[in-house]
Design a protein around this motif. Structure first.
Motif, PDB file in Angstrom:
ATOM      1  N   LEU A  11       0.430  79.199 -12.918  1.00 13.03           N
ATOM      2  CA  LEU A  11      -0.564  80.434 -13.285  1.00 13.03           C
ATOM      3  C   LEU A  11      -1.659  80.286 -12.768  1.00 13.03           C
ATOM      4  O   LEU A  11      -2.548  82.003 -13.010  1.00 13.03           O
ATOM      5  N   LEU A  12      -2.400  79.788 -12.332  1.00 13.32           N
ATOM      6  CA  LEU A  12      -4.413  79.829 -12.312  1.00 13.32           C
ATOM      7  C   LEU A  12      -3.818  80.439 -10.587  1.00 13.32           C
ATOM      8  O   LEU A  12      -4.766  81.361  -9.969  1.00 13.32           O
TER       9      LEU A  12
ATOM     10  N   ILE B  22     -11.173  81.143  -6.372  1.00  5.69           N
ATOM     11  CA  ILE B  22     -11.586  80.596  -5.843  1.00  5.69           C
ATOM     12  C   ILE B  22     -10.737  79.325  -6.021  1.00  5.69           C
ATOM     13  O   ILE B  22      -9.695  79.192  -5.013  1.00  5.69           O
ATOM     14  N   THR B  23      -9.501  79.082  -6.898  1.00  8.22           N
ATOM     15  CA  THR B  23      -8.045  78.913  -6.655  1.00  8.22           C
ATOM     16  C   THR B  23      -7.133  79.299  -5.750  1.00  8.22           C
ATOM     17  O   THR B  23      -6.199  78.835  -5.291  1.00  8.22           O
TER      18      THR B  23
ATOM     19  N   LEU C 153     -17.693  79.887 -15.692  1.00 10.90           N
ATOM     20  CA  LEU C 153     -16.565  78.956 -14.686  1.00 10.90           C
ATOM     21  C   LEU C 153     -15.276  80.007 -14.424  1.00 10.90           C
ATOM     22  O   LEU C 153     -14.493  79.479 -13.373  1.00 10.90           O
ATOM     23  N   GLY C 154     -14.208  80.116 -15.474  1.00 10.35           N
ATOM     24  CA  GLY C 154     -12.973  80.464 -15.304  1.00 10.35           C
ATOM     25  C   GLY C 154     -13.414  81.583 -14.378  1.00 10.35           C
ATOM     26  O   GLY C 154     -12.084  81.454 -13.687  1.00 10.35           O
TER      27      GLY C 154
ATOM     28  N   LEU D 283      -5.763  75.548 -17.940  1.00  5.92           N
ATOM     29  CA  LEU D 283      -5.611  75.941 -19.283  1.00  5.92           C
ATOM     30  C   LEU D 283      -7.564  76.251 -19.245  1.00  5.92           C
ATOM     31  O   LEU D 283      -7.905  77.164 -20.765  1.00  5.92           O
ATOM     32  N   LEU D 284      -8.221  76.308 -19.168  1.00  2.00           N
ATOM     33  CA  LEU D 284      -9.393  76.694 -18.689  1.00  2.00           C
ATOM     34  C   LEU D 284      -9.407  78.299 -19.084  1.00  2.00           C
ATOM     35  O   LEU D 284     -10.302  79.205 -20.046  1.00  2.00           O
TER      36      LEU D 284
END
Length: 477
Positions: free
Chosen positions: A58-59, A327-328, A320-321, A190-191
């Motif tokens: 997902l990320l 970034i990820t 942050l999210g 999750l965030l």
């Protein structure tokens, strides 16, 4: 908020019904050996539990796509909700399941190599070029995007922040997948979900509503038509070729085939839910399509919405999210670029030296691309993204004709649709040929139907000539 909740319900039902059907026609079997079974190396082939694989997937596929795309796409009106819901269930989820499943059954090969195996040498060269181009564009976009967002909050030079991000990418790309990605990224995934829940809860409790309008007509302030512009503007969240480049990374970590629907189709559905939240949030918050269109850039809209709806703590969670997501994804873009080149040149990635050999020139190229205008990069990404998705779905068509030909249309019809979108956009767009709209639509649809007829014929002839087993058991690589 009716459009939003109907869309969420459709996504959930689609996962348990159509997703299960797709799993069935690919004959998922937990006794089939996986890429992990054959290639454990402690670097890229590493055993991880399903919940981590799903959240990392997902990320990886999210980035800025399910946030930036829907913020721009909601200007078309309620049609955006319809496209996200239908697109994710019938096209995007199928696309991601195809890329993840076929990679799992072929030693975790990257998308270009898979296309070459099932569609021939010409397709191999085309897909290698497309996937490398797309990944490099996204690696730069996902480096500049978070740097620009952080700069707007901190006042630090965007270029300085870009350098910091690039250094992190280099380190993360070189390390084994379970050192940073396997430990931290599931929680960042999750965030993203928690952030979406906070946004929609604040809108619902605050009494915000979505303006009414037809789902079949465009509300766009600039007068843009739904076809093909909506389908290119909202890619991540509905269907995205970028996902096919990311799937092989997690395909190397799944333990058995029963995890495939949850990890790949399921992650696509979760991303679609995030896209629905940002589409609904943008139009509900600003109250009209005209106001949303004049609200500023995507980072400015995110900042305004988060401060107003969530206050200080929620704002930092959203920041942050929104920063972590690209970034990820940028990190994994460079990682998959390394894996793609390793597949092409048959270079083992077990040693640090072999990883450095590929990573150094990749990062030098990414640094050079920083100086190209961001908007130009993004426009070419949107077109190449949907083109890559179409090619991946043609891969699924070829695979099903070989292994379960009765159901090849579940991939061929979406592939034809996305081909028509991609060609029409190329013909009409300012960065394309700038042809009249009517000519472009007719040309795009005609080309797509011709590709459908030619591809199915060629694939069917190849199927009959080779008379392979109709079993979907993995083939040796």
């Amino acid at each position: 908020m009716l459009y939003f909740w109907l869309g969420i319900a459709f996504l959930i039902i689609g996962y348990f019904t159509y997703g299960k059907f797709i799993e069935h026609i690919f004959k998922v079997d937990n006794t089939n050996p996986t890429a992990l079974d054959k290639n454990r190396d402690g670097v890229d082939y590493v055993d991880m539990p399903l919940w981590k694989i799903t959240l990392i997937q997902l990320l990886n596929i999210a980035g800025l796509g399910p946030i930036y795309g829907p913020i721009a796409g909601i200007l078309f009106g309620p049609a955006a909700f319809l496209w996200i819901a239908l697109g994710a269930v019938l096209i995007g989820g199928v696309h991601d399941f195809i890329s993840g499943t076929i990679s799992t059954r072929n030693n975790g090969r990257t998308i270009g190599e898979l296309v070459g195996k099932y569609m021939g040498g010409s397709a191999l060269l085309l897909m290698r070029g497309f996937s490398i181009l797309l990944l490099m564009l996204l690696a730069v976009v996902f480096s500049r995007g978070p740097a620009d967002i952080l700069s707007s909050y901190t006042g630090i030079s965007a270029f300085t922040l870009f350098i910091i991000v690039i250094v992190y990418y280099f380190i993360a790309t070189m390390l084994p997948i379970n050192k940073i990605i396997g430990r931290a990224y599931p929680f960042f995934g999750l965030l993203l979900l928690v952030m979406a829940v906070l946004i929609i809860a604040s809108l619902t409790l605050g009494g915000y509503s979505i303006p009414t309008g037809s789902v079949f007509s465009s509300m766009h302030p600039a007068g843009l038509a739904i076809f093909p512009f909506l389908f290119v503007t909202i890619s991540c969240g509905a269907v995205s070729g970028f996902h096919a480049t990311q799937s092989p990374m997690m395909a190397r970590c799944v333990r058995n085939e029963l995890q495939l629907r949850k990890a790949f189709y399921g992650a696509m559905i979760l991303e679609a839910m995030i896209a629905m939240v940002w589409a609904a949030g943008t139009i509900a918050f600003f109250g009209s399509y005209e106001a949303a269109g004049e609200a500023g850039t995507q980072p400015e809209i995110i900042k305004t919405m988060s401060i107003t709806l969530l206050g200080a703590i929620g704002t930092w969670m959203v920041i942050l999210g929104v920063v972590i997501a690209p970034i990820t994804s940028g990190d994994t873009c460079y990682r998959v670029l390394r894996l793609t080149l390793a597949d092409i040149f048959k270079i083992s990635q077990v040693t640090i030296k072999s990883r450095l050999m590929l990573a150094v020139p990749l990062f030098a190229t990414g640094f050079a691309l920083y100086f190209i205008d961001f908007n130009v990069l993004w426009r070419y990404f949107t077109w190449s993204n949907q083109t890559l998705a179409a090619i991946t779905l043609w891969l699924g068509t070829a695979y099903l004709i070989r292994h379960n030909y009765r159901y090849f249309l579940v991939a061929a019809i979406p592939a034809t649709f996305l081909t028509s979108v991609s060609i029409t956009y190329l013909l009409v767009a300012p960065e394309g040929f700038r042809l009249p709209y009517g000519v472009s639509v007719v040309g795009g649809i005609t080309f797509a139907l011709a590709v459908f007829a030619w591809s199915v014929y060629k694939l069917w002839v190849a199927h009959k000539a080779s008379t392979p087993s109709v079993s979907s058991k993995p083939t040796s690589s």
